[in-house]
Design a protein around this motif. Structure first.
Motif, short mmCIF file in Angstrom:
data_model
loop_
_atom_site.label_atom_id
_atom_site.label_comp_id
_atom_site.label_asym_id
_atom_site.label_seq_id
_atom_site.Cartn_x
_atom_site.Cartn_y
_atom_site.Cartn_z
N THR A 51 59.42 81.42 41.39
CA THR A 51 57.99 81.14 41.22
C THR A 51 57.78 80.25 40.00
O THR A 51 57.01 79.28 40.05
N SER A 52 58.48 80.55 38.92
CA SER A 52 58.30 79.77 37.69
C SER A 52 58.78 78.33 37.87
O SER A 52 58.15 77.39 37.37
N ILE A 53 59.89 78.15 38.59
CA ILE A 53 60.38 76.78 38.80
C ILE A 53 59.41 76.00 39.70
O ILE A 53 59.13 74.83 39.45
N VAL A 54 58.88 76.68 40.71
CA VAL A 54 57.88 76.04 41.57
C VAL A 54 56.64 75.68 40.74
O VAL A 54 56.10 74.58 40.85
N LEU A 55 56.22 76.60 39.89
CA LEU A 55 55.03 76.34 39.07
C LEU A 55 55.29 75.26 38.02
O LEU A 55 54.39 74.51 37.66
N ALA A 56 56.54 75.18 37.53
CA ALA A 56 56.87 74.10 36.59
C ALA A 56 56.64 72.75 37.27
O ALA A 56 56.18 71.79 36.65
N GLY A 57 56.95 72.69 38.56
CA GLY A 57 56.72 71.47 39.33
C GLY A 57 55.25 71.26 39.61
O GLY A 57 54.73 70.16 39.43
N LYS A 58 54.58 72.30 40.00
CA LYS A 58 53.18 72.13 40.44
C LYS A 58 52.22 72.01 39.25
O LYS A 58 51.59 70.98 39.09
N ILE A 59 52.16 73.04 38.42
CA ILE A 59 51.16 72.97 37.34
C ILE A 59 51.68 72.21 36.12
O ILE A 59 50.90 71.61 35.39
N GLY A 60 53.01 72.21 35.93
CA GLY A 60 53.58 71.48 34.79
C GLY A 60 53.29 69.99 34.90
O GLY A 60 52.82 69.36 33.94
N SER A 61 53.54 69.42 36.07
CA SER A 61 53.30 67.98 36.23
C SER A 61 51.80 67.68 36.14
O SER A 61 51.40 66.66 35.58
#
Lengths: 253, 246
Positions: free
Chosen positions: B92-102
Motif C-alpha cells: 500500500t505504501s509503495i502504491v501510495l508513494a507513486g500515487k500521492i507522492g508524485s
C-alpha cells in the motif's frame, strides 16, 4: 524608506550585481530600470529578501533585512505587498479567495469585515463583480489588477512590482501604472517597480535607478531623464531613432 | 555527492515544517482537504491492489502447501500474518508513494515554478509549514487507516481465492485466521504505516519544494519523489523488521 548599500550578488563565478547602492524614497514611485539581464529582478528579489546578497545590506528604515531572524523577517514581510511578473495568483482559488488569503492567514477579522475589505480592494482596482471568477477566466490586465488588490489588502507600507506591464497592451499598461501610482500616493507607500517599459519611466518615475550590466548607471527623476546627457540612459530610454528624434524635438520646443 | 547534499538539505528543512502555524484554522482546513484527497482518492486503488495481493498470496501458499504435512487450515494464518506484517503496509505504501507522492511533488513544484511560494513568502507565510504540515498530518492519520482497509480487503481476497480456486473450506480458512494471533503484529503494522506515511509525504514535498528549472525538471522531481520514496520505504521496512522482530 528602503536603502540598499553596496549590494554585490554573485552566482558561482558570475557577478550579477556589482556594488549597487540606492535609496528608495518613502511615499514615492521608485523605479528600477534597465535592459534585460541588467540584474533588475535579482536586485528586487534581494530587496524583498527572497535572495541573500553576497555582500552589502538592505535597510527598511532602521531594520537591517540581512541581519534579522526568520520571525522578524516574517513580521517585516507583513508590511510588504508584491505584484509578481506572472501575477502568482492561486489558480484553484477565486478572485475573492485570492484577495482574502492574506487576511485569512494573518488577521482575526470577521467574515463580514473581510468581505468588506475585499470589496473595497476590488472597487479600488475597478473589478467589482469579479469576486467569484477564477484567474483563468479573466484577462491578463484583470489578473494584474487582482494581483494589485491582493498586494494592498493588508495596507502594506512597502509595495513591490516586478514588471507590472509585461504582456499588456500599451493602454492597459498605462492604466496599471496610473493605478499603482495613485495607490502609492493614497497610502503613502514606498513603491518599487521593476520595469523596462519606457512609458512607465516617463509617466510615473519619481525616483529612478538605472542598472546596466549589474551596476548603478544613473539615478534621477522622470523630469531629469529628458535633459540628461548620460549615454547609457539615453541609449536605454530613447532606444529607437524615432524616439531620439522625438526627444530632440521636445528639447527644441 | 549530490545525494549527501540533498540529505543534509532535507534534514535541515524538516524543523521548518513543524513551526508554529500562523493561523490554526487555515491549517485545519487544509489538513481536512488533504485527508479527503489522500483517503477517498486512494481508497479504490488500495482496495483493488490489496484484494488481488491477498488472493495471489492465498493461491501461492496453497500451491506450496500441496504434498506437505502442514495442516490445511494454516492457509488462513499465513494469509493473515502476511497481510498484517508485510503485504498490506508495504505494498500500500509503495502504491501510495507513486500515487500521492508524485501528486504532492508536482503540486508543490508547480507552485514553486509559478511563484506561488514566493508570493506566500512575501506575505509572511511560513511556506514549508503551510504547504507541508497539513499533508504530513493528513498522511500519518489516513495512510494507517488505508493500510488497515488494505489488510481487511487482502484477507478477504485471500479467503475468496482459497475457497473458490484453491479448494479449501471456509471453516479451514477461518480456523487458520483465528490461530496463533499475536496482537504485537498489529503494532508492527501501525508503526510501519506511520513511518512510511512520513517518508512518502516528506520526500515528495521536499522534491517539489526545492525544484528548480522548468517542466522537465518538475517531471524529474516527481519521478524522484516516487523512486526515492519507494527505496527509503524498503530500507525503513528492513530496519523496522530488524528492530521490532529481533
Amino acid at each position: 524608506m528602503i536603502k540598499a548599500s553596496n549590494i554585490i550578488k554573485a552566482f558561482s563565478d558570475q557577478q550579477v550585481l556589482k556594488d549597487v547602492s540606492f535609496t528608495f524614497e518613502a511615499g514615492k514611485t521608485n523605479l528600477i530600470i534597465g535592459k534585460s539581464g541588467a540584474g533588475k529582478t535579482v536586485f528586487l528579489k534581494i530587496l524583498v529578501g527572497l535572495l541573500n546578497p553576497t555582500s552589502g545590506s538592505i535597510w527598511y528604515d532602521k531594520i537591517d533585512l540581512c541581519s534579522i531572524n526568520r520571525d522578524e523577517l516574517r513580521a517585516l514581510r507583513m508590511k510588504i505587498g508584491m505584484l509578481f511578473q506572472g501575477n502568482a495568483l492561486f489558480d484553484s482559488m477565486t478572485v475573492e479567495e485570492n484577495i482574502r488569503f492574506p487576511m485569512d492567514m494573518f488577521t482575526k477579522k470577521t467574515a463580514k469585515e473581510k468581505q468588506k475589505q475585499v470589496d473595497l480592494c476590488l472597487e479600488r482596482v475597478s473589478l467589482q463583480g469579479s469576486n467569484h471568477k477564477y484567474p483563468s477566466e479573466i484577462s491578463g490586465g484583470m489578473q494584474k489588477r487582482v494581483g494589485i488588490a491582493r498586494s494592498i489588502v493588508l495596507n502594506p507600507k512597502y509595495l513591490f512590482c516586478d514588471e507590472p506591464n509585461s504582456g499588456l497592451d500599451p493602454k492597459t499598461a498605462i492604466t496599471i501604472d496610473e493605478l499603482i501610482s495613485s495607490i502609492t500616493q493614497e497610502h503613502n507607500m514606498t513603491t518599487i517597480i521593476n520595469t523596462h517599459d519606457m512609458n512607465s519611466v516617463m509617466e510615473i518615475g519619481e525616483n529612478i535607478c538605472l542598472l546596466s550590466e549589474g551596476q548603478l548607471a544613473w539615478q534621477g527623476s522622470k523630469a531629469e531623464v529628458l535633459h540628461s546627457q548620460d549615454y547609457v540612459l539615453l541609449d536605454f530610454i530613447f532606444a529607437s531613432p524615432f524616439l531620439k528624434r522625438l526627444r530632440e524635438t521636445a528639447l527644441k520646443n | 555527492m549530490k545525494l549527501i547534499r540533498d540529505f543534509g538539505q532535507y534534514v535541515a528543512w524538516l524543523p521548518d515544517i513543524f513551526s508554529r502555524p500562523e493561523n490554526m484554522s487555515m491549517y485545519y482546513k487544509e489538513t481536512i482537504r488533504q485527508m479527503y484527497d489522500i483517503g477517498i482518492g486512494s481508497l479504490s486503488i488500495v482496495m483493488i491492489i490489496s484484494g488481488f495481493i491477498g488472493a495471489v498470496t492465498s493461491i501461492q501458499f496453497s500451491y506450496q502447501l500441496e504434498g506437505t504435512m502442514i495442516p490445511s487450515y494454516y492457509i488462513g494464518y499465513i494469509v493473515r500474518d502476511m497481510m498484517i506484517i508485510e503485504m498490506a503496509v508495504t505494498l500500500t505504501s509503495i502504491v501510495l508513494a507513486g500515487k500521492i507522492g508524485s501528486t504532492m511533488a508536482a503540486e508543490i513544484g508547480g507552485m514553486r515554478q509559478k511563484e506561488h511560494i514566493d508570493a506566500m513568502e512575501i506575505m509572511g507565510v511560513n511556506t514549508s509549514a503551510y504547504l507541508v504540515m497539513p499533508k504530513l498530518l493528513a498522511s500519518v492519520v489516513i495512510i494507517p487507516i488505508l493500510v488497515i482497509v488494505a489488510c481487511i480487503v487482502g484477507i478477504g481476497g485471500g479467503y475468496f481465492a482459497a475457497i473458490t480456486v484453491a479448494g479449501f473450506t471456509s471453516a479451514e480458512f477461518i480456523r487458520g485466521l483465528r490461530s496463533f494471533f499475536v496482537p504485537f503484529n498489529i503494532l508492527i503494522m501501525l508503526v510501519k504505516s506511520v513511518t512510511f506515511a512520513f517518508i512518502i509525504t516528506s520526500v515528495a514535498c521536499y522534491q517539489g519544494y526545492f525544484v528548480t528549472g522548468g517542466s522537465i525538471e518538475l517531471g524529474q522531481a516527481s519521478t524522484r519523489a516516487v523512486v526515492f520514496g519507494s527505496i527509503i520505504i524498503l530500507i525503513a521496512d528492513l530496519l523496522i523488521a530488524l528492530i521490532l522482530m529481533s
